[in-house]
Design a protein around this motif. Structure first.
Motif, mmCIF file in Angstrom:
data_model
loop_
_atom_site.group_PDB
_atom_site.id
_atom_site.type_symbol
_atom_site.label_atom_id
_atom_site.label_comp_id
_atom_site.label_asym_id
_atom_site.label_seq_id
_atom_site.Cartn_x
_atom_site.Cartn_y
_atom_site.Cartn_z
ATOM 1 N N LEU A 3 -52.216 22.552 -32.898
ATOM 2 C CA LEU A 3 -53.236 21.565 -33.240
ATOM 3 C C LEU A 3 -52.605 20.210 -33.540
ATOM 4 O O LEU A 3 -51.628 20.119 -34.276
ATOM 5 N N GLN A 4 -53.192 19.165 -32.985
ATOM 6 C CA GLN A 4 -52.812 17.795 -33.337
ATOM 7 C C GLN A 4 -53.789 17.324 -34.407
ATOM 8 O O GLN A 4 -54.890 16.848 -34.120
ATOM 9 N N HIS A 7 -55.306 13.728 -34.520
ATOM 10 C CA HIS A 7 -56.338 13.516 -33.500
ATOM 11 C C HIS A 7 -57.645 14.171 -33.924
ATOM 12 O O HIS A 7 -58.735 13.609 -33.729
ATOM 13 N N ALA A 8 -57.566 15.372 -34.513
ATOM 14 C CA ALA A 8 -58.774 16.066 -34.971
ATOM 15 C C ALA A 8 -59.472 15.271 -36.073
ATOM 16 O O ALA A 8 -60.704 15.192 -36.113
ATOM 17 N N ASP A 11 -61.104 12.132 -34.462
ATOM 18 C CA ASP A 11 -62.222 12.589 -33.636
ATOM 19 C C ASP A 11 -63.385 13.025 -34.514
ATOM 20 O O ASP A 11 -64.550 12.677 -34.268
ATOM 21 N N SER A 174 -51.376 27.341 -35.393
ATOM 22 C CA SER A 174 -51.822 26.088 -36.017
ATOM 23 C C SER A 174 -52.246 26.299 -37.469
ATOM 24 O O SER A 174 -52.916 25.446 -38.053
ATOM 25 N N ALA A 229 -63.811 19.246 -34.438
ATOM 26 C CA ALA A 229 -62.895 18.593 -33.501
ATOM 27 C C ALA A 229 -61.654 19.454 -33.274
ATOM 28 O O ALA A 229 -61.143 19.548 -32.146
ATOM 29 N N ALA A 230 -61.146 20.091 -34.335
ATOM 30 C CA ALA A 230 -59.992 20.981 -34.198
ATOM 31 C C ALA A 230 -60.344 22.203 -33.347
ATOM 32 O O ALA A 230 -59.556 22.639 -32.503
ATOM 33 N N GLN A 233 -60.480 21.161 -29.741
ATOM 34 C CA GLN A 233 -59.131 20.902 -29.249
ATOM 35 C C GLN A 233 -58.402 22.200 -28.909
ATOM 36 O O GLN A 233 -57.806 22.332 -27.831
ATOM 37 N N LEU A 234 -58.471 23.174 -29.805
ATOM 38 C CA LEU A 234 -57.767 24.443 -29.588
ATOM 39 C C LEU A 234 -58.470 25.295 -28.540
ATOM 40 O O LEU A 234 -57.821 25.947 -27.722
ATOM 41 N N ASP A 236 -60.399 24.268 -25.977
ATOM 42 C CA ASP A 236 -60.210 23.702 -24.647
ATOM 43 C C ASP A 236 -58.758 23.819 -24.197
ATOM 44 O O ASP A 236 -58.478 24.045 -23.019
ATOM 45 N N GLY A 237 -57.831 23.675 -25.145
ATOM 46 C CA GLY A 237 -56.417 23.836 -24.802
ATOM 47 C C GLY A 237 -56.094 25.251 -24.395
ATOM 48 O O GLY A 237 -55.315 25.487 -23.466
#
Length: 257
Positions: A3-4, A7-8, A11, A174, A229-230, A233-234, A236-237
Motif C-alpha cells: 500500500l502507498q 496516495h491513499a 485520494d 500492507s 482509497a486503500a 488501491q490494493l 486493483d493492484g
C-alpha cells in the motif's frame, strides 16, 4: 502489492469534499446524535427514580421517553448505522471521477449486506478485543487485517467468512501501513475519551456529548474515505497482478503448415 499510504490519504481526502461527502457527513452526524441520545435515555430509564434524578445532571442528550422505547429505538439505529456504512462503502469505493454522486447500485441487496456487516462487525470487534487483552500488538494486527471487511461486504457482495478472508488477503503485505490508520483511530479515541469527562465534570454534559458526536464525524468520515482509497488501491493492484502476462510469440515453437 504494498500500500502507498500517502496516495491513499490524498485520494481519500478528495472524496469527502464532494456533494456525496457532505450528505454522508450529515447522515453520520444524525446517526451518532440519535445513538448517543438513546443510550443516555435508556440508561436513565432503567435506573430507579431516585438514582435517575441524582444521575441526571451527569447525562447529556436525553429525550422524555421510557427506557424501553429508547432501547427499541437504539436497536433500530444500530441496524440503520449498519446500512449507512454499507452505503458509505459503496459510495467511497467508486472511481474518483464518480465520487460526486451515489452509485446506481447503492441500495442493491442493502438489507442482506447490512445484516452481514453487522454480524461481521461484532465478530471483528470481539476478535480485536481479545487480541488487545493479551497484548496490544495482536489487537492492532487483527484490526489492520480486517479493515477492509465492510468494503468487501458492500462492494463485492460477499458473506461474513469470505469477506473476512478477502480482507485478510488484501491486507497481506500492507499491515504495517494499515496499522498506522488503526493506531490513529485509537489515538483519536483516547483524546476524545479524555476531553469528554472533563466537560462532564465541569457541568457541561450536553456539550460533552456534542463534542464527541461532532469530532467523531469530522474524524471518521475522512478515515473511512482513506480506507476506501486503500481498498481500491490494493484490490486493483491485486487484480492486475493476477492477470497473465503475454509476451511475443516464439515462431520457432509453432508447427509449420
Amino acid at each position: 502489492m504494498a500500500l502507498q499510504l500517502s496516495h491513499a490519504v490524498s485520494d481519500g481526502i478528495r472524496r469527502i469534499f464532494t456533494r456525496t461527502g457532505g450528505v454522508l457527513f450529515l447522515g453520520l452526524l444524525a446517526i451518532q446524535i440519535g445513538t448517543q441520545t438513546m443510550v443516555n435515555t435508556a440508561i436513565l430509564g432503567f435506573l430507579p427514580p431516585e438514582v435517575a434524578t441524582e444521575f441526571r445532571s451527569n447525562v447529556g442528550l436525553v429525550l422524555p421517553i421510557s427506557g424501553e422505547i429508547a432501547l427499541a429505538a437504539l436497536g433500530v439505529l444500530v441496524l440503520l448505522s449498519s446500512a449507512y456504512f454499507v452505503v458509505l462503502s459503496r459510495t467511497f469505493a467508486q472511481p474518483l471521477s464518480e465520487a460526486g454522486s451515489f452509485p446506481a447500485s447503492v441500495t442493491k441487496r442493502l438489507g442482506r449486506a447490512s445484516v452481514i456487516a453487522l454480524v461481521g462487525g461484532v465478530l471483528v470487534t470481539i476478535m480485536v478485543m481479545i487480541g488487545s487483552v493479551f497484548f496490544l500488538i495482536p489487537g492492532l494486527f487483527l484490526a489492520a487485517s480486517f479493515l477492509f471487511f465492510i468494503f468487501v461486504v458492500a462492494v463485492e457482495d460477499e458473506g461474513v467468512i469470505s469477506s473476512l478472508k478477502r480482507s485478510w488477503g488484501l491486507a497481506r503485505g500492507s499491515r504495517l501501513q494499515l496499522g498506522v490508520l488503526v493506531f490513529a483511530s485509537a489515538l483519536f479515541g483516547g483524546v476524545i475519551g479524555a476531553i469528554a469527562p472533563l466537560l462532564t465534570l465541569a457541568g457541561l454534559s450536553v456539550a460533552a456529548d456534542l463534542v464527541i458526536v461532532v469530532f467523531s464525524a469530522v474524524f471518521f468520515l475522512p478515515y473511512y474515505a482513506i480506507i476506501a482509497a486503500a481498498y481500491l488501491q490494493l484490490r486493483d493492484g491485486q487484480s492486475r497482478s493476477d492477470k497473465p502476462t503475454t509476451g511475443p510469440v516464439d515462431a520457432s515453437q509453432t508447427q509449420k503448415l
